[in-house]
Design an enzyme around this catalytic site. Sequence first.
Site, PDB file in Angstrom:
ATOM      1  N   ARG A 119      90.556  46.028  46.584  1.00 32.07           N
ATOM      2  CA  ARG A 119      90.477  46.042  45.114  1.00 32.07           C
ATOM      3  C   ARG A 119      91.395  47.127  44.548  1.00 32.07           C
ATOM      4  NH1 ARG A 119      85.359  49.500  42.909  1.00 32.07           N
ATOM      5  NH2 ARG A 119      85.098  50.881  44.692  1.00 32.07           N
ATOM      6  N   GLU A 140      82.333  36.094  31.150  1.00 31.99           N
ATOM      7  CA  GLU A 140      83.305  35.607  32.133  1.00 31.99           C
ATOM      8  C   GLU A 140      83.791  34.187  31.854  1.00 31.99           C
ATOM      9  OE1 GLU A 140      80.787  38.805  33.900  1.00 31.99           O
ATOM     10  OE2 GLU A 140      80.349  36.911  32.870  1.00 31.99           O
ATOM     11  N   PHE A 194      80.867  36.397  39.714  1.00 28.69           N
ATOM     12  CA  PHE A 194      80.998  35.904  38.345  1.00 28.69           C
ATOM     13  C   PHE A 194      82.223  35.004  38.171  1.00 28.69           C
ATOM     14  CE2 PHE A 194      79.206  40.364  37.724  1.00 28.69           C
ATOM     15  CZ  PHE A 194      77.910  39.942  37.945  1.00 28.69           C
ATOM     16  N   HIS A 248      84.905  42.610  44.889  1.00 28.86           N
ATOM     17  CA  HIS A 248      83.509  42.788  45.309  1.00 28.86           C
ATOM     18  C   HIS A 248      82.927  41.526  45.935  1.00 28.86           C
ATOM     19  CE1 HIS A 248      84.238  46.148  42.673  1.00 28.86           C
ATOM     20  NE2 HIS A 248      83.089  46.706  43.033  1.00 28.86           N
ATOM     21  N   ARG A 271      85.320  45.605  48.129  1.00 32.28           N
ATOM     22  CA  ARG A 271      84.965  46.945  47.645  1.00 32.28           C
ATOM     23  C   ARG A 271      85.123  47.994  48.742  1.00 32.28           C
ATOM     24  NH1 ARG A 271      78.766  48.691  46.063  1.00 32.28           N
ATOM     25  NH2 ARG A 271      79.235  50.700  45.081  1.00 32.28           N
TER      26      ARG A 271
END
Length: 318
Positions: A15, A63, A88, A114, A172
């Site tokens: 990320r 989202e 999401f 994530h 992550r």
Amino acid sequence: MPEMKEQSVKKIATRESYGSALAELGKLNDKIVVLDADLAAATKTGVFKKVFPERHIDCGIAECNMMGIAAGLAATGMVPFASTFAMFAAGRAFEQVRNSIGYPHLNVKIGATHAGISVGEDGATHQCNEDIALMRTIPGMVVICPADDVEARAAVKAAAEYEGPVYMRFGRLAVPVINDNPEYEFKIGKGVVLKEGSDLTIVATGLEVGHALEAAKLLAADGIDAEVINIHTIKPLDEEFIVKSAKKTGRVVTVEEHSIIGGLGSAVCDALSENAPVPVFKIGVRDVFGESGPAAELIHKYELDAEGIYKQIKSKWY
């Protein structure tokens, strides 16, 4: 000695690579615009925002709406990167990704961070182990899951240059840099042999690539010569590459930080059943939800670290 070696390995979360790559690309292409859903600090798009605040749009915790905005921007000739957690991006906004981005085949890039159980303490609700399965069912959607910092940066660049929708999966947890060599070349849809072998083929993606390489060392100590393949692009899958290796070794193991249903393992099985039927053993999250806990401990508990991969292969075939 092993501890000292571990400390010397550079580790970077993909990320982080995503955020840095976006900031660099923004300097080269003024059509790149980044959207986020109130998570710029976590997805690392805040790095882009700091340099190009006028090209960063915080859509709030909405989202589905963000995907619609990204579609609209793409329709005007911009190159939007829509960013949020995988749960999401692929889960909550699936309908909008399918109908507003996939169906009209718009030039939207989805940066999903994530992903997988390595989200850690956020627990099962945020540990998306289904996103690859969801995204690969959308016609024309490219699905990329980079293994490390080098590959993640290259993937973002390649996605920006590609015309069409792309789903990128980032983690992550900080992971070892394994592709830091001058020969490394990233091509969408192309696999990479990291270790040649003759007894079985290990096909891995994402953070599992590093663990697969370490598992191959443990297998070698037992006289088992494993070939290790990095599949960073799950769709389009490099079928010819995988089939060639499977015909050579006669056995295939797939390793992913994702459900064994519908992900890399399923894609490999589809390719092999049609072109080179060989035994395939899928290692991943086995039809269960994750749980809250330190990322490294979860990877170990779900037998997705080098030791777990080694033990499962030995138990299955040796």
